[in-house]
Design an enzyme around this catalytic site. Structure first.
Site, PDB file in Angstrom:
ATOM      1  N   HIS A   1       0.845  -1.188   0.000  1.00 26.62           N
ATOM      2  CA  HIS A   1       0.000   0.000   0.000  1.00 26.62           C
ATOM      3  C   HIS A   1       0.879   1.236   0.000  1.00 26.62           C
ATOM      4  CE1 HIS A   1      -4.229  -1.463   1.416  1.00 26.62           C
ATOM      5  NE2 HIS A   1      -3.762  -2.125   0.377  1.00 26.62           N
TER       6      HIS A   1
ATOM      7  N   TYR B   1      -9.706   5.542   6.558  1.00 26.90           N
ATOM      8  CA  TYR B   1      -9.953   5.968   7.935  1.00 26.90           C
ATOM      9  C   TYR B   1     -10.970   7.097   7.879  1.00 26.90           C
ATOM     10  CZ  TYR B   1      -5.749   3.492   9.570  1.00 26.90           C
ATOM     11  OH  TYR B   1      -4.815   2.541   9.889  1.00 26.90           O
TER      12      TYR B   1
ATOM     13  N   PRO C   1      -5.721   0.335  18.068  1.00 25.90           N
ATOM     14  CA  PRO C   1      -5.437  -0.144  16.707  1.00 25.90           C
ATOM     15  C   PRO C   1      -5.358   0.958  15.663  1.00 25.90           C
ATOM     16  CG  PRO C   1      -7.693  -0.664  17.340  1.00 25.90           C
ATOM     17  CD  PRO C   1      -7.016  -0.138  18.570  1.00 25.90           C
TER      18      PRO C   1
ATOM     19  N   LYS D   1      -0.161   0.030  14.930  1.00 29.45           N
ATOM     20  CA  LYS D   1       1.141  -0.002  15.579  1.00 29.45           C
ATOM     21  C   LYS D   1       1.364  -1.188  16.511  1.00 29.45           C
ATOM     22  CE  LYS D   1       2.631   3.190  13.350  1.00 29.45           C
ATOM     23  NZ  LYS D   1       3.355   2.628  12.236  1.00 29.45           N
TER      24      LYS D   1
ATOM     25  N   TYR E   1       3.453   6.272   9.911  1.00 37.47           N
ATOM     26  CA  TYR E   1       2.641   5.132   9.497  1.00 37.47           C
ATOM     27  C   TYR E   1       3.508   4.007   8.924  1.00 37.47           C
ATOM     28  CZ  TYR E   1      -1.779   2.902   8.293  1.00 37.47           C
ATOM     29  OH  TYR E   1      -2.848   2.045   8.257  1.00 37.47           O
TER      30      TYR E   1
END
Length: 389
Positions: free
Chosen positions: A72, A200, A292, A296, A384
């Site tokens: 991704h 998200y 979550p 991580k 990220y």
């Protein structure tokens, strides 16, 4: 029985540490209180940082991941009518990998079995002895019979409820905790993902996340009350609520189906300091937990493994004990940064009880700043894909 490193816990962090050490000729025994099938039946995270993926390859367990995983390059952030992408690759030159924790754990079990390294299942009454001495040992029971392992070091990879952290005296350890006033209701469905990247999404109804495990297996979440139970939510109600919380274009193309797993997870933040006591070292959930949001949990456990593996390798192969002596210091420095990112991302998109109009305006401003500021997106992307070890 005698070994060099006794690893308590046969989840991904214990298996990864064991496999890395084995490839350096360092002997390990893993103690797991459940069966292999039970461990593999747990549904967990599926986003791997670059560093985690590299550790799997070093452990000789990355071939299937490299064949079957998805890279991704970024993610989608949505809030109300706002929707934009954060391109990880453009900002950092790196991606994240989508590969289910269950598959990763299976690969590590297969690699350990192929190596002939011992893993003992259905172990209970594990007790750590003399961790502050030069000769620690572990006792445990199998089928009612007590056994003993003498070792040089003990790695506590046995999760939040395990015995390892509890072995460190309360006079020595300090624990930091935050409990968020909501949970995540998640379902797994045999449906194609709604988008080729994660979404998200924050909304006036609460947070939602669209994720995936494969081209035909999707994982979706919605923020829910801590008092809810999975039985309170039918599949139809879940899908209806999810559609209300994600961007309209995603809701229109969402393919729904029966859930094959449904659960509610609380969202705690937790850190134990220090992460070592004598010759006992804590790894992963035994030492810290993150929400979550931001993916991580598994990755922070992997960073612990990196620091502990590096320290033990230097100790055994180079006669240098600096890495094991400074393990807690180095691991915690990265842990707290991961905690900050998860905390920040959770605050960015969730709806809190008793949230004021001012608070909501601040959320909207934070989202707008991330949308419009390249430097903010770069910082988000760096966190990220994973901060350097």
């Amino acid at each position: 029985m005698r070994t060099q490193v006794c690893i308590i816990g046969g989840g991904p962090s214990g298996l990864l540490l064991g496999q890395l050490l084995h490839r350096q000729g360092i002997a390990t025994v893993i103690l797991e209180r459940k069966t292999r099938d039970y461990v593999l039946g747990r549904i967990r995270a599926g986003i791997l940082e670059t560093g985690t993926a590299d550790l799997l390859r070093q452990a000789g367990a990355g071939d299937r991941m490299d064949r079957e995983s998805f890279a991704h390059e970024g993610t989608v952030i949505a809030y109300g009518d706002t929707q934009f992408g954060v391109n990880f690759h453009a900002h950092t030159g790196r991606d994240v990998i989508v590969y289910g924790q269950t598959e990763l754990t299976r690969d590590l079990y297969d690699a350990r079995e192929a190596a002939g390294a011992p893993t003992l299942f259905n172990v209970d009454h594990v007790t750590i002895h003399d961790a502050k001495s030069d000769a620690p040992h572990v006792t445990y029971h199998v089928a009612g019979t007590e056994h003993r392992i003498d070792c040089d070091f003990i790695a506590g990879c046995d999760g939040f409820h395990g015995v390892s952290r509890q072995t460190i005296p309360l006079s020595v350890r300090r624990e930091y905790e935050k409990i968020y006033p909501f949970g995540w209701l998640g379902i797994l469905s045999e449906t194609p993902p709604v988008h080729d990247e994660l979404i998200y999404s924050g909304s006036e109804r609460g947070f939602a996340l669209c994720s995936m495990r494969s081209a035909t297996l999707s994982r979706y979440y919605i923020q829910c009350a801590l008092s809810d139970s999975p039985e309170d939510w039918s599949d139809a109600n879940f899908w209806e609520e999810l559609k209300r919380r994600i961007p309209e274009d995603a809701a229109d193309r969402l393919i729904t189906g029966p859930s094959i797993e449904k659960s509610i997870a609380p969202l705690p933040s937790f850190v134990c300091e220090p992460m070592q006591w004598g010759r006992l070292f804590l790894c992963g959930d035994a030492a810290h937990i993150v929400p979550p949001t931001g993916a991580k949990g598994l990755n922070t456990a992997a960073s612990d493994v990196h620091y502990l593996y590096t320290g033990l390798r230097q100790h055994y192969l180079d006669g240098d004990s600096d890495g094991i002596e400074r393990y807690s210091e180095r691991a915690l420095a990265r842990v707290w940064k991961a905690e900050r990112f998860s905390w920040s991302t959770t605050n960015l998109l969730h709806r809190y009880p008793h949230q004021s109009e001012f608070d909501i305006k601040m959320q909207q401003a934070e989202v707008a700043f991330l949308r419009d500021n390249a430097a903010a997106q770069k910082v988000f992307a760096q966190n990220y894909v994973g901060l350097p070890y």
